[in-house]
Design an enzyme around this catalytic site. Structure first.
Site, short mmCIF file in Angstrom:
data_model
loop_
_atom_site.label_atom_id
_atom_site.label_comp_id
_atom_site.label_asym_id
_atom_site.label_seq_id
_atom_site.Cartn_x
_atom_site.Cartn_y
_atom_site.Cartn_z
N VAL A 62 0.89 -1.30 0.09
CA VAL A 62 -0.07 -0.05 0.21
C VAL A 62 0.88 1.27 0.00
O VAL A 62 1.72 1.29 0.55
CB VAL A 62 -0.81 -0.01 1.33
CG1 VAL A 62 -1.69 1.38 1.25
CG2 VAL A 62 -1.87 -1.25 1.55
N CYS A 63 0.54 2.23 -0.57
CA CYS A 63 1.15 3.50 -0.72
C CYS A 63 -0.11 4.74 -0.69
O CYS A 63 -1.15 4.30 -0.41
CB CYS A 63 1.96 3.85 -1.67
SG CYS A 63 1.37 3.93 -3.54
N ARG A 64 0.17 5.86 -1.00
CA ARG A 64 -0.64 6.91 -1.04
C ARG A 64 -1.65 6.90 -2.24
O ARG A 64 -2.97 6.69 -2.06
CB ARG A 64 -0.01 8.38 -1.27
CG ARG A 64 -1.14 9.61 -1.11
CD ARG A 64 -0.41 10.65 -0.98
NE ARG A 64 0.01 10.98 -2.71
CZ ARG A 64 -0.57 11.49 -3.41
NH1 ARG A 64 -1.92 12.13 -3.34
NH2 ARG A 64 -0.47 11.70 -4.52
#
Length: 98
Positions: A62-64
């Site tokens: 996951v990231c932004r």
């Protein structure tokens, strides 16, 4: 590269499924909130911390927005890890945060 939506991840967590989530955002981004139970390995440190990961486990990355997690997923997949990129990242996340 395998992908999963934020909604699917949220559904799995609500069902009580145990997921191993790696958040590759920077530390200051994570302090604003992360998916409960996710652990943080910033993208820039991933190469140096991948020894902490287990190739027999499945990881959701996951990231932004989904771009950094896609790069992280490609890198880890190339190293032999079983990873799934969460498309849309935290911008698409509507579930609980901690």
């Amino acid at each position: 590269m395998k992908t999963i939506t934020a909604k699917q991840v949220e559904s799995f967590l609500n069902e009580g499924k145990v997921l191993t989530i790696i958040d590759v955002r920077e530390v200051d981004e994570v302090t604003a909130g992360k998916i409960p139970g996710a652990f943080n390995i910033p993208l820039g440190l991933l190469e140096f911390r991948m020894h902490e990961l287990d190739k027999t486990k499945e990881y959701i990355i996951v990231c932004r927005s989904g771009a950094r997690s896609a790069r992280a997923s490609e890198f880890l997949e190339y190293q032999g890890f079983n990873v799934i990129n969460m498309t849309g990242g935290m911008m698409a996340w509507e579930g609980k945060i901690e």
